[in-house]
Motif scaffolding. Structure first.
Motif, PDB file in Angstrom:
ATOM      1  N   UNK A 251       0.521  -1.146  -0.280  1.00  0.00           N
ATOM      2  CA  UNK A 251       0.127   0.060  -0.051  1.00  0.00           C
ATOM      3  C   UNK A 251       1.018   1.335   0.161  1.00  0.00           C
ATOM      4  N   UNK A 252       1.986   1.264   0.843  1.00  0.00           N
ATOM      5  CA  UNK A 252       3.091   2.283   0.511  1.00  0.00           C
ATOM      6  C   UNK A 252       3.627   2.610  -0.572  1.00  0.00           C
ATOM      7  N   UNK A 253       3.796   2.181  -0.895  1.00  0.00           N
ATOM      8  CA  UNK A 253       4.591   1.311  -2.439  1.00  0.00           C
ATOM      9  C   UNK A 253       3.581   2.401  -3.433  1.00  0.00           C
ATOM     10  N   UNK A 254       2.605   2.091  -3.284  1.00  0.00           N
ATOM     11  CA  UNK A 254       1.633   2.625  -4.500  1.00  0.00           C
ATOM     12  C   UNK A 254       1.279   4.165  -4.157  1.00  0.00           C
ATOM     13  N   UNK A 255       1.717   4.458  -2.786  1.00  0.00           N
ATOM     14  CA  UNK A 255       1.658   5.999  -2.759  1.00  0.00           C
ATOM     15  C   UNK A 255       2.962   6.681  -2.982  1.00  0.00           C
ATOM     16  N   UNK A 256       3.761   5.847  -3.295  1.00  0.00           N
ATOM     17  CA  UNK A 256       4.977   6.085  -3.433  1.00  0.00           C
ATOM     18  C   UNK A 256       5.792   6.827  -2.464  1.00  0.00           C
ATOM     19  N   UNK A 257       5.406   6.341  -1.032  1.00  0.00           N
ATOM     20  CA  UNK A 257       6.057   6.157  -0.174  1.00  0.00           C
ATOM     21  C   UNK A 257       7.645   4.915  -0.035  1.00  0.00           C
ATOM     22  N   UNK A 258       8.703   5.947   0.942  1.00  0.00           N
ATOM     23  CA  UNK A 258       9.821   5.321   0.153  1.00  0.00           C
ATOM     24  C   UNK A 258      10.480   3.886   1.949  1.00  0.00           C
ATOM     25  N   UNK A 259      10.659   2.786   1.630  1.00  0.00           N
ATOM     26  CA  UNK A 259      11.055   2.171   3.065  1.00  0.00           C
ATOM     27  C   UNK A 259      12.676   2.790   3.370  1.00  0.00           C
ATOM     28  N   UNK A 260      12.521   3.842   5.113  1.00  0.00           N
ATOM     29  CA  UNK A 260      13.159   4.283   5.654  1.00  0.00           C
ATOM     30  C   UNK A 260      14.370   3.001   6.094  1.00  0.00           C
ATOM     31  N   UNK A 261      13.540   1.916   7.140  1.00  0.00           N
ATOM     32  CA  UNK A 261      13.564   1.361   8.491  1.00  0.00           C
ATOM     33  C   UNK A 261      12.405   0.516   8.883  1.00  0.00           C
ATOM     34  N   UNK A 270       7.738  -2.665  12.854  1.00  0.00           N
ATOM     35  CA  UNK A 270       7.581  -0.783  12.979  1.00  0.00           C
ATOM     36  C   UNK A 270       8.153  -0.350  11.473  1.00  0.00           C
ATOM     37  N   UNK A 271       7.433   0.018  10.488  1.00  0.00           N
ATOM     38  CA  UNK A 271       7.817   0.159   9.608  1.00  0.00           C
ATOM     39  C   UNK A 271       8.071   1.750   9.627  1.00  0.00           C
ATOM     40  N   UNK A 272       9.006   2.494   8.945  1.00  0.00           N
ATOM     41  CA  UNK A 272       9.396   4.121   9.031  1.00  0.00           C
ATOM     42  C   UNK A 272       9.957   4.684   6.690  1.00  0.00           C
ATOM     43  N   UNK A 273       8.272   5.029   6.788  1.00  0.00           N
ATOM     44  CA  UNK A 273       9.040   6.027   5.723  1.00  0.00           C
ATOM     45  C   UNK A 273       8.658   6.969   5.396  1.00  0.00           C
ATOM     46  N   UNK A 274       9.423   7.563   4.284  1.00  0.00           N
ATOM     47  CA  UNK A 274       9.610   8.876   3.502  1.00  0.00           C
ATOM     48  C   UNK A 274       9.022   9.037   2.589  1.00  0.00           C
TER      49      UNK A 274
END
Lengths: 275, 145
Positions: A251-261, A270-274
């Motif tokens: 879901x985060x990928x579809x919204x163009x978020x980048x996984x940071x940690x 627990x996920x951290x996105x930018x």
């Protein structure tokens, strides 16, 4: 919110219990406790309809003896016993989450006092622990921060102590809303506390959004969070298992978020996105 | 040292919707368990069954820790789903409100066998079929045994 308890004595217990629970569920009863002689059904007071219950029970009278008793349960802090004796949580030697009655032996970078009152977020739970840990690794000085689903307000308080410019804390539950205000005062920090869901976020803008809720709510509200996030903004999510990470990442990928940690602890993630 | 069991609590809670209100709050809170911890775990484990009534058996230990087992929805709830009806019949013994097949009865019986205290699938099927009829559901076709 007061609750109504309907105590059912059934003869024979089965299949009446099974059937009536399925019928009570249709009447907006939230949950049930099995008893020796039947069950207890629980419903929010303003949703209870005495006549609806009466006609339902009458319709099953042919199946056996049904005796019921209705009582009202006053809202109170059911978690008081645990809260009166909870243990201090030390997050990586940097942040302490403790009750007002705890004495501390050495100074910590961040000392957070939480009197929970039936709200979530004391650091004992893996998800809160990891949210605190992610927050400690994130630059919050002069940032606009949102703590969505604030519970006790622990993450909002940490953000304020870490130097955030503004902090909004939002929760849908009455108890959490009031508890965040209480804990804000205990910690002497500035937080804008509101009651509501993601629909009140329209038009707002944040550098950092923290949300420790659950998979379904996060998936549903992810687009709103992203809309409210400034470019290069950070989104930290928890409240789900490692096995749910794929769904959230997709879901985060579809919204163009980048996984940071990514962090995990006892099966929780627990996920951290930018942005 | 083995943990001593201090209590067994049998609740039925909607998936994804456990909250500290009664009965969860008083049942667990009185034993000194952190209710919020239970709610977080239960809700996370039942996200895929949001809103469905799910039986849960919670074991509380003397050190105030707990664990729990989530079961599949009660037979009556599954029968309603199988018959695609919202509510049972107002006059269950006379007015039939829907139908289920023996295949559906078998599926539910197999799923709920251990909870029904039955030793054979056939006896579990008879119990589930009995529940269906009590709810006003016709069990269609020829009994397969």
């Amino acid at each position: 919110m007061n609750y109504i308890k309907v105590d059912l004595n059934l003869k024979p217990v089965e299949p009446l219990r099974d059937i009536l629970i399925s019928e009570f569920a249709e009447l907006d009863f939230e949950s049930f406790e099995n008893t020796e002689s039947g069950f207890e059904g629980y419903i929010q007071k303003d949703r209870f309809d005495k006549n609806e219950l009466k006609s339902l029970l009458e319709s099953y009278a042919a199946l056996g003896d049904i005796v019921h008793e209705v009582s009202e349960i006053e809202d109170q802090n059911w978690n008081a016993v645990w809260e009166s004796e909870y243990e201090i949580v030390d997050v990586e030697g940097k942040c302490l989450v403790r009750a007002p009655f705890h004495q501390i032996e050495k100074p910590y970078d961040y000392d957070i006092i939480i009197q929970p009152k039936m709200s979530f977020g004391t650091g004992h739970h893996e998800t809160t622990f990891m949210m605190v840990s992610h927050s400690l690794e994130t630059e919050l000085v002069d940032k606009d921060v949102l703590d969505m689903g604030s519970g006790t307000g622990v993450l909002a308080i940490l953000a304020a102590k870490m130097g955030a410019r503004t902090v909004d804390a939002i929760d849908i539950e009455d108890w959490a809303f009031e508890n965040t205000i209480e804990n804000k005062t205990l910690n002497d920090v500035e937080i804008n506390v509101e009651k509501g869901d993601a629909s009140i976020l329209k038009g707002r803008s944040y550098d950092v959004i923290l949300a420790n809720i659950n998979k379904n709510v996060l998936l549903q509200d992810l687009p709103t969070y992203v809309q409210c996030l400034k470019s290069d903004g950070v989104l930290i999510l928890s409240g789900f298992f490692e096995t749910d990470v794929t769904d959230l990442e997709r879901a985060a990928n579809e919204l163009h978020l980048k996984l940071q940690g990514t962090k995990s602890r006892n099966g929780w993630a627990a996920l951290k996105f930018k942005k | 040292m083995a943990r001593e069991v201090s209590g067994l609590i049998k609740l039925q809670i909607r998936g994804g919707a456990a909250n500290p209100s009664p009965p969860v709050g008083p049942a667990l809170g009185a034993k000194g368990v952190n209710i919020m911890d239970f709610c977080k775990q239960f809700n996370a484990r039942t996200q895929d069954q949001a809103g469905k009534v799910l039986p849960v058996v919670i074991t509380v230990y003397s050190d105030k820790s707990f664990d729990f087992i989530i079961k599949t929805p009660p037979a009556a709830v599954q029968l309603k789903e199988a018959a695609k009806l919202k509510s049972g019949s107002a006059e269950s013994n006379r007015v039939k409100v829907g139908n289920v097949t023996w295949d559906q009865v078998r599926e539910i019986a197999e799923d709920k066998m251990s909870d029904l205290n039955c030793f054979t699938v056939e006896s579990a099927m008879m119990m589930v079929a009995g529940t269906a009829r009590s709810m006003g559901l016709n069990v269609k076709g020829k009994k397969p045994f």
